[in-house]
Write a protein that holds these residues in place. Structure first.
Motif, PDB file in Angstrom:
ATOM      1  N   LEU A 107       0.819  -1.207   0.000  1.00  0.00           N
ATOM      2  CA  LEU A 107       0.000   0.000   0.000  1.00  0.00           C
ATOM      3  C   LEU A 107       0.852   1.255   0.000  1.00  0.00           C
ATOM      4  O   LEU A 107       0.425   2.305  -0.457  1.00  0.00           O
ATOM      5  CB  LEU A 107      -0.926   0.003   1.218  1.00  0.00           C
ATOM      6  N   LEU A 191       6.843   0.124  -8.791  1.00  0.00           N
ATOM      7  CA  LEU A 191       6.247   0.702  -9.997  1.00  0.00           C
ATOM      8  C   LEU A 191       4.783   1.102  -9.828  1.00  0.00           C
ATOM      9  O   LEU A 191       4.414   2.217 -10.173  1.00  0.00           O
ATOM     10  CB  LEU A 191       6.395  -0.268 -11.176  1.00  0.00           C
ATOM     11  N   PRO A 192       3.923   0.219  -9.276  1.00  0.00           N
ATOM     12  CA  PRO A 192       2.502   0.613  -9.184  1.00  0.00           C
ATOM     13  C   PRO A 192       2.260   1.682  -8.133  1.00  0.00           C
ATOM     14  O   PRO A 192       1.174   2.221  -8.046  1.00  0.00           O
ATOM     15  CB  PRO A 192       1.792  -0.688  -8.791  1.00  0.00           C
ATOM     16  N   LEU A 193       3.260   1.964  -7.302  1.00  0.00           N
ATOM     17  CA  LEU A 193       3.090   2.970  -6.260  1.00  0.00           C
ATOM     18  C   LEU A 193       3.607   4.327  -6.697  1.00  0.00           C
ATOM     19  O   LEU A 193       3.454   5.320  -5.999  1.00  0.00           O
ATOM     20  CB  LEU A 193       3.826   2.532  -4.986  1.00  0.00           C
ATOM     21  N   GLN A 194       4.228   4.362  -7.888  1.00  0.00           N
ATOM     22  CA  GLN A 194       4.739   5.636  -8.368  1.00  0.00           C
ATOM     23  C   GLN A 194       3.601   6.564  -8.747  1.00  0.00           C
ATOM     24  O   GLN A 194       2.589   6.137  -9.274  1.00  0.00           O
ATOM     25  CB  GLN A 194       5.611   5.408  -9.599  1.00  0.00           C
ATOM     26  N   LEU A 195       3.793   7.833  -8.476  1.00  0.00           N
ATOM     27  CA  LEU A 195       2.782   8.816  -8.841  1.00  0.00           C
ATOM     28  C   LEU A 195       3.427   9.834  -9.764  1.00  0.00           C
ATOM     29  O   LEU A 195       4.039  10.787  -9.319  1.00  0.00           O
ATOM     30  CB  LEU A 195       2.229   9.472  -7.565  1.00  0.00           C
ATOM     31  N   PHE A 196       3.288   9.601 -11.059  1.00  0.00           N
ATOM     32  CA  PHE A 196       3.794  10.516 -12.068  1.00  0.00           C
ATOM     33  C   PHE A 196       5.248  10.932 -11.825  1.00  0.00           C
ATOM     34  O   PHE A 196       5.528  12.133 -11.691  1.00  0.00           O
ATOM     35  CB  PHE A 196       2.906  11.759 -12.119  1.00  0.00           C
TER      36      PHE A 196
ATOM     37  N   ASN B 374      -0.324   3.982 -14.256  1.00  0.00           N
ATOM     38  CA  ASN B 374      -0.541   2.847 -13.373  1.00  0.00           C
ATOM     39  C   ASN B 374      -1.793   3.091 -12.544  1.00  0.00           C
ATOM     40  O   ASN B 374      -2.416   4.154 -12.606  1.00  0.00           O
ATOM     41  CB  ASN B 374       0.696   2.551 -12.513  1.00  0.00           C
ATOM     42  N   TRP B 375      -2.153   2.059 -11.768  1.00  0.00           N
ATOM     43  CA  TRP B 375      -3.426   2.095 -11.076  1.00  0.00           C
ATOM     44  C   TRP B 375      -3.513   3.277 -10.117  1.00  0.00           C
ATOM     45  O   TRP B 375      -4.541   3.954 -10.045  1.00  0.00           O
ATOM     46  CB  TRP B 375      -3.552   0.752 -10.327  1.00  0.00           C
ATOM     47  N   ARG B 376      -2.424   3.596  -9.448  1.00  0.00           N
ATOM     48  CA  ARG B 376      -2.452   4.677  -8.477  1.00  0.00           C
ATOM     49  C   ARG B 376      -2.599   6.030  -9.176  1.00  0.00           C
ATOM     50  O   ARG B 376      -3.315   6.921  -8.710  1.00  0.00           O
ATOM     51  CB  ARG B 376      -1.146   4.652  -7.669  1.00  0.00           C
ATOM     52  N   GLU B 377      -1.917   6.170 -10.311  1.00  0.00           N
ATOM     53  CA  GLU B 377      -2.009   7.422 -11.061  1.00  0.00           C
ATOM     54  C   GLU B 377      -3.417   7.636 -11.602  1.00  0.00           C
ATOM     55  O   GLU B 377      -3.978   8.722 -11.510  1.00  0.00           O
ATOM     56  CB  GLU B 377      -0.989   7.404 -12.205  1.00  0.00           C
ATOM     57  N   GLN B 450      -9.812  -3.471   1.736  1.00  0.00           N
ATOM     58  CA  GLN B 450      -8.644  -4.360   1.737  1.00  0.00           C
ATOM     59  C   GLN B 450      -9.028  -5.770   2.133  1.00  0.00           C
ATOM     60  O   GLN B 450      -8.187  -6.648   2.264  1.00  0.00           O
ATOM     61  CB  GLN B 450      -7.578  -3.826   2.686  1.00  0.00           C
TER      62      GLN B 450
END
Lengths: 473, 473, 473
Positions: A107, A191-196, B374-377, B450
């Motif tokens: 998360l 990678l999936p936690l990166q924000l732009f 990605n999903w977060r973005e 979750q």
């Protein structure tokens, strides 16, 4: 069923015994992956502690206890949160020699000292752990990869295990890319936690510039007026000041987008080769040029609407009307100023054409559009048309200044008008470019980019047929 | 040639004897498919009754009678309209044990009681029928799948036959997806006949809302004026009324786009689990949120242009001029209203920034752009920025009302101004969201999403690492 | 590792001995290809004369002399510029029976009499040359094919060699398409040098039309005024004249986009079949309809902004103010003209709605959007909505003319206003379409497009289930 197993079963005479994949975990991701595997011809067995949730599982799949499910397949997808990995320790015997696919994400970054996949590998040392699919969302699996990212990044320590996961990913219609050993898992999980990440620098520049220009103009216009004449014109903050900051930020960022390319050209000229790495700051700057340009476009778009809204504003209508009333009351004649007509119309024309080209640049940087261009076309649009855009927008700003330009009367508290400051960077970029495209310099740069080196070290294999793309714009 | 046959021929020592595919039918689709098969390394044999049309066939292919062509290949593509399937009955012997690929579509839905593929299967019971390629157009085949839908949906009763068609589809560069038994053929044949199924509900809502607001405003403005003062201001229908209806529809639809997410949050709180299905109406609503948002954007775009065009309108110029003339004739002083300046400028600023963000939301919902996030973005843009957009647009509407808001003088025939009605739904959504993001509620919702369940039934495999994507916005 | 070799090594008992690819040349392309091959499980060996450049090579690859590297692999990628091919002659023995992949491009077209691949084949007659990957950029290789063109075009004289390259391309996540024998290499080498081939005709038409309308309007307005009254209104060139040329070019090009479809319908009616080829000029015209439409949209966009900028222009503000002042000085009453209010508002409304639909058409022609539509949806948008757009824009132009239309007073030097000329083509297209959609004609055209032929030659296989897509719009 992947082609590998087809080939093998063909030889065995018995065709079409589908390969089985086991999935631990019946959450969204487990269910979506199972459905997709079934659609691609695999058998799917779920390992579950609780039969209650099996109501939502895709039809055609089986549900068993974890141990029983593990026996059914060689590849086991662990679609369970890291916090619940503990139960796998008790299954160590059943998981011996199996391939465990870790699809988990965290998360937040830095929650745990080691990556989930390495933790899993430590928990079940008898199994081979492969990290995969964590960049693919449950949604992407369901929508068939059409409307979503198609790349599955894979890492792991054993090549054969990775190959099996690669085969599965390819059967599901994804492109598999090997990212090395399991130590790369931490990177994949980030990678999936990166924000732009690539947008951060351009956005920071945009915010700082906007704040600077805003306070600069606030001082020059509102505070100066207040101090010298005592009039409160703070209402101008909402539109007049915004519409001074936005175009300036847009122009400066557009030129910042073309500056690194010009600098790199001069650096190559200086180095006399293209085989020396650029300094890190230049590399990072070059990588976010697209983002710089798009942020500039967003500010340009806001500037365009803020400008078009001018004649509906109460303040503007009041000023126009007050002007007409004063003309009549003072019985002045109202003369037409031919120069003003030329100047205003040219000023608007440059701006509109520049904005039109800018929008075109923005459209061609949409992924699906830039994919349909070949390298020469992309370069033509982003480099040639880009410089024309910069030229038009710079001319637009010069015409805005007109004769007030460098006029000391327009200085307030020794501060020049903001638009004059905004012209520095674009002019530098245009001058650098002008030098680079003079025939003699251009010839040298082209040769260097084709692999030529100053010390006559050029070799048959030291060059290739494609000019460094990072330099093209 | 697919990798399967490569592997086999390798063993036989003789490499590169390409697999042959037979195509019945020399129409556009048959020709395009044949060309693509040839390009991917297959041999192609056309079955035709009439050698005349063979002039347009791709070079490298052979043309024979139907019976002779059928003998050449194991897989036979039937690229013939359903009305002409009759002739296949006479070929029953030649087609024995072959794989017949039905690629046909109908011109309308519900023309026939059974699907084309099932009809074909009944006509030639000795062959195995696989439905495939019907969602791919002749154009997509020709353009190499680059510029077109890449998904081939496949259904059929025998797994081995489906596998062979899957191999062919993959060799042609498509992604093959198994959709089950031949009974699914009816569904696949309906797909190319669908006309924007997900857009129907949003468009219906938009049309009903527009009609309602239009007639409501017509009554309040035009008819009321006619009845009470006798003046005919029907010309205001074209722009003034349209520009009242469009922003209202846009704002209401934007909030309708975020309402189901908020409702789902409360429902999960109430249920205490995310493992209970939502009611059907909520599911359907959630599925068309993207479409709701894009229709809202279209209306917002029209509102923006209708607003920017205001100062060029004859009626508006007349009113402005008449006002100035009356000021002069009555010799009144013309006072500047500082509050009005603040109000108008804030009102425009909120609107412009909201519209700018709205356009950004629209751009990120383009397939190629959302794929690269990605999903977060994606969640950040569509959820966080989406609520900021809604907030700005709601503030824009409040500022438009200003002190006229809830002022009984603005009621005509007891009808409040339309913009007041339009504020109900957005305010409800914003209040619901405000409750959901208070720390105590937010913590609970996050835990539920979750996988936590109120009755402490949470189990190791009852949860996964990805939050339900459908709830993210 | 591709699936072929997996199957074979399985039989040999030894799994996971990765296939080796040799790359001659350590430039950008060679490095990027090597990295990608390593990521997809291949072993990579570089052949280099100079170990200095090996510093930048991807980790995991080996560097050797050319001769040694050539011995390591069966497939050798020649990532060297054509000018340096000479050294390969000396390696003729080492390259005997190998597959040489030519990935080169030239800097200009027509530099050499024969293609690079054919030249390579002549230099090393003992090897088999395959042309491939030249349309893929180093950048596309690095970014994993996600954000870039995914098609690898392949040509060569031996099928087995082509198959090996196809396997490699597919393992890297690309779609391989066979383009025939090595003679096609010249064509493949031209592809990356093309500069918007389909955009040339539309842009030429746009430029010629703009120039014609510009000079026509210049004569009618500026020169006529100068000659007859002596007044210099040349400043109107910048915006007024541009804003006369842009909408006209936009409307004419939009109608040119729909004219070929209407002509083709009439041609099919005349021929009585869809199986006769269209004349070449019509074919070429039909192929660039999308481009015609998008150029028209760009001009429409400029027209929209040029129009919205009107009230901020100095000249316009002067005219408005001068009018008010003259009204007051002459003490005239200022009457409201109800017809003018209707006319202006309708005129703007038509324009805005037409432009809105036009933007929608533009968005649906983005590759990623049109891919997500099925054939019926695409046809609905591009054909039905397209004609509605044309109708709205034509109505917009008629309303602009209003009663001045065909009014001889508006002729200057016998030249009618330019907007009247612009109405000719759209009216022709709309009338042709009107004829085509009358029930009796429509039925006939539909039957023809479904494969019916006048001479009752219709045969079972002479038709297919998909209407010719090229005619759909």
């Amino acid at each position: 069923m992947n082609s590998d197993s087809v080939a093998m079963t063909d030889l065995n005479g018995g065709k079409n015994k589908p390969e089985t994949v086991c999935i631990f975990g019946t959450g969204d991701f487990g269910r979506s992956l199972g459905l997709r595997l079934l659609q691609s011809g695999y058998s799917v067995v779920y390992g579950s502690r609780d039969p209650k949730n099996s109501l939502l599982l895709p039809t055609g799949s089986k549900v068993m206890s974890h141990a029983a499910a593990a026996c059914e397949a060689h590849v086991i997808v662990v679609a369970v949160q890291r916090e619940h990995y503990g139960f796998l320790r008790s299954l160590a015997l059943d998981l011996e020699r199996k391939v465990l696919v870790d699809v988990s994400n965290n998360l937040k970054r830095g929650l745990y000292p080691e990556s989930n996949a390495e933790y899993l590998s430590r928990l079940v040392p008898g199994a081979t752990v492969v990290k995969a699919f964590n960049t693919i969302s449950a949604w992407a699996l369901q929508s068939g990869g059409l409307d979503a990212n198609r790349q599955v990044l894979i890492c792991g320590d054993r090549a054969d295990a990775k190959q099996q996961v690669t085969d599965i990913a390819q059967s599901l219609g994804f492109t598999a890319l090997d990212r090395g050993s399991l130590r790369a898992a931490a990177e994949l999980e980030d990678l999936p936690l990166q924000l732009f990440p690539l947008w951060r620098l351009p956005l920071k520049i945009a915010i700082c510039l906007t704040a600077f220009i805003f306070f600069y103009t606030l001082t020059r216009l509102v505070i100066y007026e207040r101090v010298t004449t005592g009039k409160d014109i703070a209402f101008r903050i909402m539109i007049s000041l915004a519409n001074k900051a936005f175009p300036i930020v847009s122009l400066v960022m557009l030129s910042l987008c073309y500056l690194p390319g010009a600098l790199a050209g001069f650096l190559q000229l200086y180095n006399g080769t293209k085989y020396r790495r650029f300094p890190d700051w230049l590399d990072r700057w070059m990588l976010c040029r697209k983002q710089l340009g798009l942020v500039a476009l967003a500010f340009g778009f806001l500037h365009a609407i803020y400008t078009l809204v001018i004649p509906i504003r109460y303040y503007v209508r009041y000023r126009y009307n007050a002007y007409v009333i004063s003309l009549i009351k003072d019985n002045k004649t109202y003369e037409f100023d031919n120069t003003a007509a030329w100047r205003f119309d040219s000023y608007f024309s440059m701006g509109i054409l520049g904005f039109g080209l800018f929008v075109l640049l923005g459209i061609t940087s949409l992924p699906s559009v830039s994919n349909s261009l070949n390298w020469r076309e992309f370069r033509f649009v982003q480099s040639k048309l880009g410089y024309v855009t910069l030229l038009l927008c710079t001319a637009h700003t010069f015409l805005y200044g007109w004769d007030r330009f460098l006029n000391p009367q327009s200085y307030k508290w020794l501060m020049p008008p903001a638009y004059m400051l905004s012209l520095v960077v674009p002019c530098v970029v245009l001058i650098l470019k002008l030098i680079l495209i003079t025939p003699c310099v251009d010839r040298k740069v082209t040769r260097i980019r084709q692999g030529w080196e100053r010390q006559a070290k050029t070799s048959a294999n030291g060059s290739d047929s494609k000019i460094d793309q990072r330099l093209m714009a």
